[in-house]
Design an enzyme around this catalytic site. Sequence first.
Site, PDB file in Angstrom:
ATOM      1  N   ASP A  38     -40.129 -26.573   7.343  1.00  0.00           N
ATOM      2  CA  ASP A  38     -40.423 -26.030   6.026  1.00  0.00           C
ATOM      3  C   ASP A  38     -41.722 -25.217   6.169  1.00  0.00           C
ATOM      4  O   ASP A  38     -42.411 -25.321   7.189  1.00  0.00           O
ATOM      5  CB  ASP A  38     -40.605 -27.227   5.070  1.00  0.00           C
ATOM      6  CG  ASP A  38     -41.152 -26.812   3.721  1.00  0.00           C
ATOM      7  OD1 ASP A  38     -40.571 -25.925   3.094  1.00  0.00           O
ATOM      8  OD2 ASP A  38     -42.186 -27.375   3.303  1.00  0.00           O
ATOM      9  N   ASP A  40     -44.231 -23.955   3.032  1.00  0.00           N
ATOM     10  CA  ASP A  40     -45.296 -24.308   2.076  1.00  0.00           C
ATOM     11  C   ASP A  40     -45.634 -25.792   2.157  1.00  0.00           C
ATOM     12  O   ASP A  40     -44.758 -26.645   2.031  1.00  0.00           O
ATOM     13  CB  ASP A  40     -44.856 -23.980   0.634  1.00  0.00           C
ATOM     14  CG  ASP A  40     -44.804 -22.478   0.372  1.00  0.00           C
ATOM     15  OD1 ASP A  40     -45.721 -21.769   0.813  1.00  0.00           O
ATOM     16  OD2 ASP A  40     -43.838 -22.029  -0.276  1.00  0.00           O
TER      17      ASP A  40
END
Length: 289
Positions: A38, A40
């Site tokens: 991922d 953020d």
Amino acid sequence: MIPELSNPSVCMKDPQRVQDILQSMVKAGSNTLQVISDFDMTLTRFSHNGKRCPTCHNILDNSKVISEDCKQQLDHLLKTYYPIEIDSTRSVEEKLPLMVEWWTKAHDLLVEQKIRKELLAEAVSESEVMLREGFQLFFDHLHEHSIPLLIFSAGIGDILEEVIRQAGVFHSNVNVFSNYMDFDESGVLRAFKGELIHIYNKREGALLNTGHFQELRTRPNVLLMGDSLGDLSMADGVQDMENILKIGFLNDKVEERKQSYLDSFDIVLIKDETLEVPNAVLLHLTGNK
């Protein structure tokens, strides 16, 4: 055992299982490895000196490229929907339509702003976004060992790429699946491309991109990194998976969420703003003990 796994921020439900997975991954060799992460709050910092760091969406929300009125509307959406996103008493099924509603409204607001493509780089450079400490080693080491890094993000791909480009780590082994902006011929935002990728449909996103995973059939060992339970499905497109080691960053609401993270991720990093543990794992897997 990797010494960094004794760091105070590290929690593991089953350290022996982690040891076993690492052992079989080392045995298979780093040419069978791929990393799926991922972006953020996983590759970027959650906070710095007590202040929250921005996500890809926040970078735009806080920048000069959008009006004050739009900022207020986006902030209102955040205050309405973020508490739902992190509410551990609600099921994913219950949250899902509300999350889609949030991101769709936010994207519609951004499109109304007629954002110009050439202003994105400035929005990123003026923002307070920070990659986690140790990012240089992380990206460079993967590149040097030709290990594919797939960044899977519900953020905005154009901003995400600009962040890693400005940090000097957008190497050739990096692939990004995200929400991309569609600009008209004069460079003005007119829409977002394709299906919305959000926190809970990463599995569908992974399965839509089978071409990418098809190319990586010879890499059945996965190091997965995320900061939400929705990130666990990012590797669902991987064919004939042999081993997966899941590292979860637990940044916020620690007490309420700790148990569910321990049940789902192999290694949980609590309020750890660095990539020290993933880097130690990578060095171990590539034989740089």
